[in-house]
Motif scaffolding. Structure first.
Motif, short mmCIF file in Angstrom:
data_model
loop_
_atom_site.label_atom_id
_atom_site.label_comp_id
_atom_site.label_asym_id
_atom_site.label_seq_id
_atom_site.Cartn_x
_atom_site.Cartn_y
_atom_site.Cartn_z
N UNK B 739 0.79 -1.23 0.00
CA UNK B 739 0.00 0.00 0.00
C UNK B 739 0.82 1.28 0.00
N UNK B 741 3.36 1.83 -1.74
CA UNK B 741 3.95 2.06 -3.06
C UNK B 741 2.88 2.55 -4.02
N UNK B 742 3.30 3.33 -5.01
CA UNK B 742 2.35 3.74 -6.04
C UNK B 742 2.17 2.58 -7.02
N UNK B 743 1.17 2.70 -7.88
CA UNK B 743 0.91 1.65 -8.86
C UNK B 743 2.15 1.37 -9.71
N UNK B 769 2.09 -1.09 -17.84
CA UNK B 769 0.94 -0.23 -18.14
C UNK B 769 0.87 1.01 -17.26
#
Ligand SMILES: Nc1ncnc2c1ncn2[C@@H]1O[C@H](COP(=O)(O)OP(=O)(O)OP(=O)(O)O)[C@@H](O)[C@H]1O
Ligand SMILES: [Mg+2]
Lengths: 179, 843
Positions: B739, B741-743, B769
């Motif tokens: 959580x 971390x960013x995507x 992506x």
């Protein structure tokens, strides 16, 4: 330097309103958020931050993945359908955005890259909400996604209608993907 | 398979030693329970009637001893029973969990995590309890029953026969009563549900009800349902209590017969008084084991049903074997993939893949494109042995994928899923996840399954290399820079000195450029991006009493606040912060992301909700404890980040004034307790980055952070410190499900995790992506230069601008490959790919 202390409108500050409340007041006037109930809207306003750009600095480039949406507080943004913005004043922008306008909200819902490069034309202050935070908020209030889609459908339909009118007058209408 | 195991198998499997011990203890216990009755008889017959005091003392002593022994042993039985039960429960949970991990992915499309959790955590407890009790309870109580009965027969066969004759009657009467009770209970549950629906309807339609003034109509409807419920509940209670009363009746009418018959016999001298008393006691005591047996029967029924249901829910065969049948080294595959007429059919006869043919030489790269839902991920998953295809074949180096054990597939394949999962732990742990899993099962491992021998694991250099290649380097570096060095890390004294050296260079080289984005620690200025506590103290605590979390409890500090007239403003601020945060986040989960912009910590939310629910009380009248908490919250307030309350000029002035006062007061009270910010001193309480900046960044906007970081990287390299900071960054904890971390960071970490294994086959399902263009091209370059010819790659790609250099491109539509060839060929053909590319550009 002065451009970097986020300009809060003097009235609000005098009334002792918190920045969160001011953000909320803004968001209640943004078409993309129309239809949202107060609780989710408050969460979005709370999760948003105020940022600034100097003239010429980009908000994003063509070909980049959308990472955040922006609502202009003060200043102007210019959009160009090119990988780099031309030097200031070299040509008319393809679209421009002023206070209250919302840029890049539609993009956050999809996977497509930006078609425009958007730069600040004047010292700009804006509210921004990242894709990450919007998604996390949507998980909590699934209704947000639905309402954003509704708002977008309405807006696209309005856009199309005005594009038809513009066509009749032989003007061009660009920038729907910037909604 | 564990799901096929009958409940009783667990009893048989439980520790034989413990069970034998249990039986022995039970034997003694039963004797120790019957023995006091005999003593009772002797006390009356011998000691009292013959007026023998020594005998009285002796028998009473024996009585007491056996009663004590019986209670002690009862305790031992419970202990044994619990340990047998808990051990069985542990085994059940572990075996079932391991089984669940092997179940086909399709199973989890239908079964939610919640169901699995409930099964493992709650449903099995009844079965565990049963296994513990399975021997102890029936044996103890049956033997006790028999013991008492035998003793009663020994005393007087006639009377024993009379009193025990009642029990068969009970056995005859009770079950039908119990059945009715159960039926009425079901009716009660159903009726409660109907009532709930009614209430839910009324609440849902409250607008309509109020608009029509129809309260009375809804009231009547509600009352109808209440009446039903009333009738049912009364009947249910009648039956339920009936069972109890019946039991009690037998329990208490027994002595009536005994008095009558026993008395008559005693009067006639055919039965002595001691025996009569002993008999009465025995009769009374016989009820307990009887009741325990009845209860045990309930436990058994309950456990049986729940166990069967749980096991049935997971009674699915795994689709693949985990390890080869005979021990052997893992297969080293070259990576040539051959797919023939591949079909994957799911329930309802739907073919998600319908006759796929393709062939990839080892080292060849394939891009898989097509519309959403066309089956790209499904195809990738079939190749990666995540789904078992239902027809045709997928072969790697001529071996059928479905037949290879998982260990071979995992050894040869790096798989990056469309939505990669990151586990709670450090970056490094996640990075090594695949490598560690691939090491032999018997490699030395700790409790968490992590390999303990560093020689078996990749070196730090290798990790940094992969981190660099996948572009997560910048992120890891940032995590490192944002770390507060632990005080005990003495070896890092050198690190601290270097950081101070960098601070000087940074000021000289970049200070002016970046000044707009930074807020330096300056004496005369309020630091909007530092906490209120830091603004007051303007230094870092040497003594822990002055750490922010302890400050609010320090008497010295509290006195200072009062003198500086800050106490009430801070209490008010804390109160406002608490109320605003609870208002916005009160109903949300404790997600760290939501709390980034509030001074409240996620774990504190519940207690603050209680605080707010109490309503407004004059702050000065609050309990001391609450005042301290309010102060602590206010002390964390950072106006640059926490926007839910306005920050007044007045408070700013008070704090700035307080800063000087605090310093003077502290120097007098406790000199050296705080080390004040100095341009040439390391600030222990601040992260590395802020130590270098000697200030704070005003924003965390990526483009700004990038500029700052670029400037710092050069300086770190000059001081030969880059690796040190990166290795600190590798220890960053990513939070549950990653959580924190960013995507994009999650994706990069997932790619790094797959690359770390250097597998001959890579499957990447929209792996880039969420990456920005630069990171994406970096990985694209890496794939083309490093992996081409070395690893076979199947990449599902959404963004079509990166597929030009793939050896092959396959276009999927509705489970079929409609076009396959090189990019140039397909574009020239102006078929589906051309459409996709140009369609995508027209938007
Ligand atoms: N085991 C399964 N049982 C039933 N339906 C499934 C199963 N696996 C996938 N599906 C469905 O099959 C369809 C194809 O899914 P798939 O994920 O392969 O598409 P995709 O081409 O990867 O799409 P996207 O571009 O959205 O990732 C989807 O509608 C999905 O919901
Ligand atoms: Mg997919």
């Amino acid at each position: 330097m002065s451009s970097f202390t986020a300009p809060s409108s003097t009235n609000d500050a005098a009334e002792g309103k918190s920045e969160l409340q001011q953000n909320l007041d803004r968001y209640r006037q943004v078409w993309l958020f129309s239809g949202l109930a107060l609780e989710p809207l408050k969460l979005l306003a709370y999760l948003s931050t105020r940022e600034t750009l100097k003239p010429g600095e980009p908000l994003f480039h063509r070909g980049e993945l959308p990472t955040a949406m922006a609502v202009v507080l003060a200043g102007t943004l210019h959009a160009y359908a090119a990988a780099e913005a031309p030097p200031a004043g070299a040509r008319e922008p393809d679209a421009s955005f002023g206070p209250g306008d919302c840029v890049g909200g539609l993009a956050l819902l999809g996977k497509e890259t930006h078609n425009y490069t958007v730069v600040a034309a004047e010292p700009l202050s804006y509210l921004t909400l990242s894709r990450e935070k919007l998604q996390r908020a949507m998980q909590q209030y699934p209704d947000i996604g639905l309402k954003l889609c509704e708002a977008l459908a309405t807006r696209v339909s309005q856009w199309d209608r005005s594009a038809l009118d513009a066509l009749a007058r032989q003007e061009t209408r660009l920038g729907v993907s910037l909604l | 398979m564990v799901t096929k195991k009958p409940l009783f198998a667990w009893v048989k499997e439980s520790s034989l030693k413990l069970q034998l011990l249990l039986l022995a203890v039970i034997g003694v216990t039963v004797a120790a329970r019957v023995f006091p009755l005999e003593m009772q008889k002797k006390i009356i017959n011998e000691a009292i009637s013959l007026k023998q005091v020594e005998l009285l003392v002796l028998y009473s002593g024996l009585y007491l001893a056996s009663v004590l022994l019986a209670s002690g042993l009862k305790y031992v039985i419970t202990l044994l029973q619990t340990s047998i039960g808990e051990r069985a429960l542990q085994q059940m949970r572990q075996q079932l969990f391991e089984h669940i991990l092997t179940l086909p992915l399709g199973f989890f499309r239908k079964t939610s995590a919640g169901t699995v959790i409930a099964s493992l955590v709650q449903e099995l407890t009844a079965a565990g309890e049963f296994v513990g009790a399975a021997i102890a309870i029936p044996v103890t109580n049956t033997l006790t029953l028999l013991g008492f009965a035998a003793y009663m027969f020994y005393l007087s066969p006639t009377m024993a026969a009379i009193s025990l004759a009642l029990y068969p009657v009970l056995i005859f009467l009770l079950p039908p009563l119990q059945r009715r009770t159960n039926n009425w209970n079901k009716a009660r549950v159903e009726s409660t549900r109907v009532l709930s629906n009614k209430i839910s309807e009324s609440i849902g339609g409250i607008h309509e009800i109020q608009a029509n003034g129809a309260n009375h109509i809804e009231g009547r409807k509600h009352f109808r349902f209440l009446q039903d419920l009333y009738r049912i509940r009364i009947t249910w209670t009648l039956y339920r209590q009936g069972v109890k009363v019946l039991n009690n009746l037998f329990q208490s009418t027994g002595p009536f017969l005994l008095f009558l018959v026993g008395g008559w016999l005693a009067i006639n001298g055919r039965f002595d008084l001691g025996a009569l008393v002993a008999f009465l006691s025995a009769y009374e005591k016989i009820y307990d084991p009887w009741k325990e047996l009845m209860d045990f029967y309930q436990v058994y029924q309950d456990a049986k049903v729940r166990y069967a249901k749980t096991m049935e829910a997971f009674d699915v065969e795994p689709e693949f074997v985990l390890q080869p049948a005979e021990a052997r080294a893992k297969q080293e595959l070259a990576g040539a993939i051959e797919i023939k007429n591949l079909v994957f059919e799911v329930e309802g006869g739907i073919r998600l893949l319908n006759g796929i043919d393709m062939s990839l030489a080892n080292g060849e790269h394939l891009a898989l494109v097509g519309f959403s839902g066309s089956g790209k991920s499904t195809l990738a998953q079939c190749m990666g042995q995540l789904y078992k295809y239902t027809g045709g074949s997928v072969q790697i180096d001529g071996r059928e994928v479905a037949e290879l054990p998982k260990s071979d597939i995992a050894h040869n394949m790096g798989y990056v899923a469309q939505a990669p999962f990151i586990f709670d732990g450090t970056i490094q742990e996640n990075l090594l996840y695949g490598v560690e899993a691939d090491l032999p099962l018997d490699a030395p491992r700790d409790d968490m399954g992590r390999v303990t021998d560093p020689a078996l694991l990749p070196s730090l250099d290798r990790m940094i290399e992969v981190v660099q290649q996948t572009g997560i380097f910048q992120d890891v570096l940032r995590f490192g820079l944002n770390t507060v060095l632990a005080p005990e890390q003495g070896a890092q004294a050198e690190l601290r000195n270097k950081i101070i050296a960098i601070r000087q260079d940074f000021r000289n080289d970049h200070g002016p450029d970046l000044a707009d984005y930074l807020e330096f620690f300056e004496e005369g200025r309020y630091l909007e991006h530092s906490s209120l506590a830091a603004n007051l103290i303007f230094g870092h605590p040497v003594k822990s009493d002055y750490a922010v979390e302890n400050l609010a409890k320090s008497q010295f500090f509290k006195n200072f606040l009062s003198e500086a007239q800050l106490r009430l403003p801070l209490l008010t601020l804390g109160d406002e912060l608490a109320r605003q945060t609870v208002d916005i986040l009160g109903e949300l989960p404790e997600d760290a992301l939501f709390f980034e912009q509030s001074p409240m910590l996620p774990e504190e939310l519940e207690s603050w909700k209680e605080y707010v629910a109490r309503g407004r009380i004059p702050l000065a009248q609050l309990p001391q404890e609450d005042q301290d908490r309010l102060l602590e919250l206010a002390l964390r307030f950072t106006p640059g980040r926490h926007k839910m309350v306005p920050f007044s000029r007045l408070l700013e002035t008070l704090v700035l004034e307080g800063r000087g006062r605090f310093r003077t007061a502290l120097e007098a009270h406790d000199p050296g307790a705080v080390s004040f910010y100095r341009a040439d001193g390391y600030i222990e309480s601040q992260p590395i980055l802020d130590n270098i900046l000697f200030g704070k960044a005003k924003t965390d906007q990526p483009h700004v952070m990038e500029r700052i970081q670029q400037a710092i990287v050069m300086l770190l390299i000059e001081q030969d410190m880059l690796e040190a900071v990166v290795s600190i960054g590798l220890q960053f904890r990513v939070g549950t499900k990653g959580d924190r971390l960013s995507g994009g960071q999650k994706q990069k970490l997932a790619i790094a995790r797959a690359f770390m294994k250097e597998p001959p086959i890579l499957i990447m399902d929209e792996a880039t992506s969420a990456l920005d263009n630069r990171s994406q091209s970096r990985i694209q370059n890496l794939i083309e230069t490093k992996w081409k010819g070395r690893a076979t790659l199947v990449a599902v790609v959404h963004r079509l601008d990166i597929i030009k250099n793939f050896d092959q491109v396959a276009v999927m539509k509705a489970g079929k490959i409609v076009e396959q060839g090189t990019y140039a060929e397909l574009m020239a053909k102006k078929g589906s790919l051309y459409e996709l590319v140009h369609g995508a550009q027209q938007h």
